[in-house]
Write a protein that holds these residues in place. Structure first.
Motif, PDB file in Angstrom:
ATOM      1  N   ILE A   1      59.697  59.466  69.847  1.00 27.71           N
ATOM      2  CA  ILE A   1      58.552  58.565  70.022  1.00 27.71           C
ATOM      3  C   ILE A   1      57.423  59.260  70.769  1.00 27.71           C
ATOM      4  CG2 ILE A   1      57.800  56.372  71.002  1.00 27.71           C
ATOM      5  CD1 ILE A   1      60.861  55.592  70.992  1.00 27.71           C
ATOM      6  N   VAL A   2      56.246  59.241  70.186  1.00 23.84           N
ATOM      7  CA  VAL A   2      55.035  59.701  70.866  1.00 23.84           C
ATOM      8  C   VAL A   2      54.052  58.547  70.886  1.00 23.84           C
ATOM      9  CG1 VAL A   2      53.030  61.219  70.704  1.00 23.84           C
ATOM     10  CG2 VAL A   2      55.314  62.143  70.321  1.00 23.84           C
ATOM     11  N   GLY A   3      53.505  58.285  72.059  1.00 20.74           N
ATOM     12  CA  GLY A   3      52.587  57.164  72.162  1.00 20.74           C
ATOM     13  C   GLY A   3      51.607  57.324  73.301  1.00 20.74           C
ATOM     14  N   GLU A   4      51.015  56.212  73.678  1.00 25.28           N
ATOM     15  CA  GLU A   4      49.993  56.180  74.713  1.00 25.28           C
ATOM     16  C   GLU A   4      50.369  55.118  75.736  1.00 25.28           C
ATOM     17  OE1 GLU A   4      45.590  56.550  73.774  1.00 25.28           O
ATOM     18  OE2 GLU A   4      45.761  54.416  74.219  1.00 25.28           O
ATOM     19  N   VAL A   5      50.234  55.456  77.001  1.00 22.99           N
ATOM     20  CA  VAL A   5      50.573  54.506  78.055  1.00 22.99           C
ATOM     21  C   VAL A   5      49.576  53.351  78.031  1.00 22.99           C
ATOM     22  CG1 VAL A   5      50.835  54.155  80.532  1.00 22.99           C
ATOM     23  CG2 VAL A   5      51.599  56.300  79.491  1.00 22.99           C
ATOM     24  N   ALA A   6      50.112  52.131  77.838  1.00 19.94           N
ATOM     25  CA  ALA A   6      49.260  50.948  77.751  1.00 19.94           C
ATOM     26  C   ALA A   6      49.313  50.098  79.010  1.00 19.94           C
ATOM     27  CB  ALA A   6      49.679  50.099  76.553  1.00 19.94           C
ATOM     28  N   GLU A   7      50.409  50.223  79.783  1.00 19.02           N
ATOM     29  CA  GLU A   7      50.565  49.426  80.994  1.00 19.02           C
ATOM     30  C   GLU A   7      51.513  50.163  81.931  1.00 19.02           C
ATOM     31  OE1 GLU A   7      51.591  44.762  82.093  1.00 19.02           O
ATOM     32  OE2 GLU A   7      52.588  45.695  80.374  1.00 19.02           O
TER      33      GLU A   7
END
Length: 362
Positions: free
Chosen positions: A74-80
């Motif tokens: 999983i690669v993503g962006e910190v949202a919270e």
């Protein structure tokens, strides 16, 4: 479309799940927990398709929990972020691999080898300490403790970085642990698939000599020209195998299909090591003298700890190492699984979650 609520989980999530051992994936609404004080909520951008996903979808390891949402690349962006989080900030690019928690107290955990903790918690198809079932990265967001995620350097392309979180660390870790990384070392890599092709790139970046061993000659051009291998052996060619006997310091075997390993042991120098990554169904046929005469050894290896995974990601960014991928839409995932079962992928599928998941919701 199904909806599943779990105790202590209240944030709606959307992904694709299998409901039974047919492995067929379809839209699925479920719940994730609130972001804890030391946790981050990750907006999933990309998720790699690992062969383990296929095994779990079809319950081939007899441990699947349905409904099952796969995905541990999983690669993503910190949202919270939780109020005690110090490792990440909102907007950071982040990676989540095969485990999302462990006991944090055993010898393995103390030595930064959480992957060998007997109480480690799998990213999907596992049960978290709060009693809830974990769902993976074929979904729009995921919650993880900051200690079990890694930073993705801005120089790494996000889609092709995703497979590094399982396939990449699976190759990197044994090369380092068994002393196969560096000048003067000759490594054999068995199988040029999702793991093997990344392994060639890591081995070359370490300065090792690399020979790919494959059951057919069809991938020799890719191995030698595209990935930079120094040699290529067809395992069914007795003359080629005989000529290479006793030449390798170590071999990393990525093949999960049943295959003979005695010829591979023969390729090893005295004190050589054969490291198994593929989980074959049938036991190996092996004569003790093949190991005794040469003090050779056979070992296994499984991913790596979080600290080593971050080290691997940083090394990949520094040396321009990435997976060779085919980016797919969420709607294509069942076709991709059929192709993966036939070995029809060069060399890793990656789902574009951010741009293709939401449109499948109705």
């Amino acid at each position: 479309m199904e909806r599943l609520g779990e105790k202590y989980q209240s944030v709606e999530a959307f992904g694709w799940a299998a409901r039974d051992s047919s492995g067929h994936l379809s839209p699925f609404v479920f719940s994730r927990r609130e972001t804890g004080e030391e946790e981050v909520r990750v907006k999933v951008l990309y998720c790699g398709v690992c062969h383990s996903d296929l095994h779990c979808l079809k319950n081939e390891w007899h441990s699947s929990i349905y409904p099952l949402v796969p995905g541990h690349e999983i690669v993503g962006e910190v949202a919270e972020i939780g109020r005690k989080v110090s490792k990440f900030s909102i907007g950071d690019k982040i990676g989540v691999g095969c485990i999302v928690d462990s006991c944090r107290a055993c010898e393995s955990c103390r030595e930064d080898q959480e992957n060998y903790c007997t109480k480690s918690v799998a990213t999907y198809n596992g049960v978290h300490y709060d009693g809830t079932v974990n769902y993976g990265g074929y979904s729009d967001h995921i919650v993880v403790d900051e200690c079990y995620a890694v930073k993705i350097p801005h120089t790494l392309p996000l889609a092709s970085a995703a497979p590094l979180l399982c396939a990449g660390i699976s190759m990197y870790s044994p090369m380092k642990y068994f002393g196969l990384a560096g000048q003067g070392k000759h490594i054999g890599i068995v199988g040029l698939g999702g793991l093997g092709h990344i392994g060639v790139r890591f081995a070359k970046a370490f300065g090792s000599k690399v020979t790919v061993v494959s059951s057919t000659a069809g991938k020799s051009k890719d191995a030698l020209e595209n990935f930079g291998a120094d040699g290529f052996l067809v395992s069914t060619n007795e003359d080629q195998m005989q000529a290479a006997m006793g030449t390798m310091d170590g071999i990393i075997d990525t093949v999960s299909a049943s295959h003979p390993i005695l010829p591979l042991v023969g390729l090893l120098k005295p004190n050589g090591k054969l490291v198994l990554l593929g989980a074959t169904e049938k036991p190996f046929d092996l004569h003790a003298f093949s190991l005794i005469l040469g003090r050779k050894s056979i070992a296994g290896s499984a991913i790596g700890g979080i600290k080593e995974t971050q080290e691997m990601i940083n090394f990949a960014a520094e040396h321009g190492i990435k997976a060779e991928i085919e980016t797919i839409s969420m709607e294509y995932v069942n076709t991709a699984m059929d192709r993966l079962a036939k070995g029809d992928v060069r060399y890793r599928f990656v789902i574009d979650i951010a741009n293709t998941l939401a449109v499948t919701r109705s």
